[in-house]
Design an enzyme around this catalytic site. Structure first.
Site, PDB file in Angstrom:
ATOM      1  N   ARG A  67      33.875  36.350  38.379  1.00 21.71           N
ATOM      2  CA  ARG A  67      33.713  35.122  37.594  1.00 21.71           C
ATOM      3  C   ARG A  67      34.101  33.872  38.369  1.00 21.71           C
ATOM      4  O   ARG A  67      33.566  32.793  38.129  1.00 21.71           O
ATOM      5  CB  ARG A  67      34.515  35.234  36.299  1.00 21.71           C
ATOM      6  CG  ARG A  67      33.837  36.107  35.264  1.00 21.71           C
ATOM      7  CD  ARG A  67      34.691  36.255  34.036  1.00 21.71           C
ATOM      8  NE  ARG A  67      35.518  37.448  34.078  1.00 21.71           N
ATOM      9  CZ  ARG A  67      36.679  37.594  33.431  1.00 21.71           C
ATOM     10  NH1 ARG A  67      37.143  36.623  32.699  1.00 21.71           N
ATOM     11  NH2 ARG A  67      37.353  38.719  33.517  1.00 21.71           N
ATOM     12  N   GLU A 104      46.047  42.305  34.119  1.00 24.72           N
ATOM     13  CA  GLU A 104      46.472  42.498  32.722  1.00 24.72           C
ATOM     14  C   GLU A 104      46.004  43.861  32.214  1.00 24.72           C
ATOM     15  O   GLU A 104      46.683  44.505  31.429  1.00 24.72           O
ATOM     16  CB  GLU A 104      45.895  41.372  31.855  1.00 24.72           C
ATOM     17  CG  GLU A 104      46.503  41.308  30.469  1.00 24.72           C
ATOM     18  CD  GLU A 104      45.831  40.278  29.575  1.00 24.72           C
ATOM     19  OE1 GLU A 104      44.887  39.596  30.024  1.00 24.72           O
ATOM     20  OE2 GLU A 104      46.236  40.184  28.412  1.00 24.72           O
TER      21      GLU A 104
HETATM   22  O1  LIG Z   1      45.762  36.290  36.201  1.00 22.23           O
HETATM   23  P1  LIG Z   1      45.337  37.723  36.225  1.00 22.23           P
HETATM   24  O2  LIG Z   1      46.123  38.570  35.253  1.00 22.23           O
HETATM   25  O3  LIG Z   1      45.337  38.299  37.587  1.00 22.23           O
HETATM   26  O4  LIG Z   1      43.856  37.786  35.665  1.00 22.23           O
HETATM   27  C1  LIG Z   1      42.859  36.854  35.974  1.00 22.23           C
HETATM   28  C2  LIG Z   1      41.678  37.500  36.602  1.00 22.23           C
HETATM   29  O5  LIG Z   1      41.108  38.468  35.703  1.00 22.23           O
HETATM   30  C3  LIG Z   1      39.702  38.293  35.660  1.00 22.23           C
HETATM   31  O6  LIG Z   1      39.061  38.992  36.663  1.00 22.23           O
HETATM   32  P2  LIG Z   1      38.582  40.515  36.574  1.00 22.23           P
HETATM   33  O7  LIG Z   1      39.368  41.294  37.575  1.00 22.23           O
HETATM   34  O8  LIG Z   1      38.580  40.981  35.155  1.00 22.23           O
HETATM   35  O9  LIG Z   1      37.147  40.511  37.189  1.00 22.23           O
HETATM   36  P3  LIG Z   1      35.732  39.829  36.980  1.00 22.23           P
HETATM   37  O10 LIG Z   1      35.845  38.393  37.455  1.00 22.23           O
HETATM   38  O11 LIG Z   1      34.897  40.648  37.915  1.00 22.23           O
HETATM   39  O12 LIG Z   1      35.302  39.927  35.543  1.00 22.23           O
HETATM   40  C4  LIG Z   1      39.540  36.800  35.884  1.00 22.23           C
HETATM   41  O13 LIG Z   1      38.243  36.478  36.329  1.00 22.23           O
HETATM   42  C5  LIG Z   1      40.592  36.485  36.892  1.00 22.23           C
HETATM   43  O14 LIG Z   1      40.142  36.646  38.231  1.00 22.23           O
HETATM   44  N1  LIG Z   2      42.647  38.107  28.521  1.00 20.56           N
HETATM   45  C1  LIG Z   2      41.763  37.829  29.486  1.00 20.56           C
HETATM   46  N2  LIG Z   2      40.583  37.260  29.173  1.00 20.56           N
HETATM   47  C2  LIG Z   2      39.692  36.967  30.143  1.00 20.56           C
HETATM   48  N3  LIG Z   2      39.889  37.217  31.437  1.00 20.56           N
HETATM   49  C3  LIG Z   2      41.050  37.773  31.772  1.00 20.56           C
HETATM   50  N4  LIG Z   2      41.540  38.144  32.974  1.00 20.56           N
HETATM   51  C4  LIG Z   2      42.751  38.692  32.765  1.00 20.56           C
HETATM   52  N5  LIG Z   2      43.084  38.681  31.472  1.00 20.56           N
HETATM   53  C5  LIG Z   2      42.037  38.114  30.829  1.00 20.56           C
END
Ligand SMILES: O=P(O)(O)OC[C@H]1O[C@H](OP(=O)(O)OP(=O)(O)O)[C@H](O)[C@@H]1O
Ligand SMILES: Nc1ncnc2[nH]cnc12
Length: 185
Positions: A67, A104
């Site tokens: 993302r 998370e």
């Molecule tokens: O602050 P944190 O607890 O580390 O979480 C934040 C991260 O979680 C999500 O990524 P995700 O790994 O879900 O991957 P995506 O972007 O591929 O959906 C979001 O895009 C952030 O990069």
């Molecule tokens: N609660 C949440 N919603 C969307 N993106 C996330 N990445 C980590 N935690 C998330």
């Protein structure tokens, strides 16, 4: 000036993020940004806000798969600097450095090409969501391994109740800019 007839940028962005309970697992409320991406005004407000949040002297934008890429590319273009992708495992074809960290709702590994940044380069780390801060802290470690410096972090949405800002502070990241911060139980 407000981007949408008097509505603030933060209000516009907030209105386009949908909370989804129990995704991707029970107990997690997922902040879905796809309505924001689907709105021309919302997407522009997010990219403009992140670009405006950048301090002076940024030399590269680093963003996270997946993302973070959506916002990082346009912000790099707007700042007139290059874009460095931090990728999930087994994607980078050349010599790279890797780090594994807890999210998370999962454990994740990230990697960056070893020659993607040079010593002393001032980078802006861009992502969509700051939750626990694990992803951005891990990214900062990768950036520092290459000898570069995280000058600032810019995210669209900060889930303040998950303490990411404190975690980033512990990691020596004090310039953290969020377009919207939400606090909830
Ligand atoms: O602050 P944190 O607890 O580390 O979480 C934040 C991260 O979680 C999500 O990524 P995700 O790994 O879900 O991957 P995506 O972007 O591929 O959906 C979001 O895009 C952030 O990069
Ligand atoms: N609660 C949440 N919603 C969307 N993106 C996330 N990445 C980590 N935690 C998330």
């Amino acid at each position: 000036m407000a981007p949408d007839g008097g509505r603030s940028r933060a209000e516009l962005i907030s209105s386009l993020v949908v909370d989804v309970p129990d995704f991707p697992k029970p107990g997690v409320t997922f902040s879905d940004i796809t309505p924001l991406l689907g709105s021309a005004a919302g997407l522009a407000a997010a990219v403009e806000g992140l670009t405006a949040a950048a301090p002076a002297g940024i030399e590269a934008v680093v963003a996270l798969e997946a993302r973070g890429f959506i916002f990082g590319g346009p912000v790099a273009l707007a700042l007139g600097v290059g874009f460095v992708p931090v990728r999930k495992p087994n994607k980078l074809p050349r010599e790279h450095v890797e780090i594994t960290y807890d999210l998370e709702y999962a454990t994740e590994t990230l990697a960056v090409h070893a020659d993607a940044l040079h010593a002393g380069q001032r980078v802006l780390v861009v992502d969509d969501v700051l939750a626990t801060g694990g992803t951005i802290a891990a990214t900062a470690e990768l950036v520092r391994t290459l000898g570069a410096e995280v000058a600032a972090v810019a995210v669209v949405l900060e889930l303040g109740f998950l303490g990411g800002r404190a975690r980033l502070h512990q990691a020596g990241l004090d310039d953290v800019r969020a377009l919207v911060t939400v606090e909830r139980g």
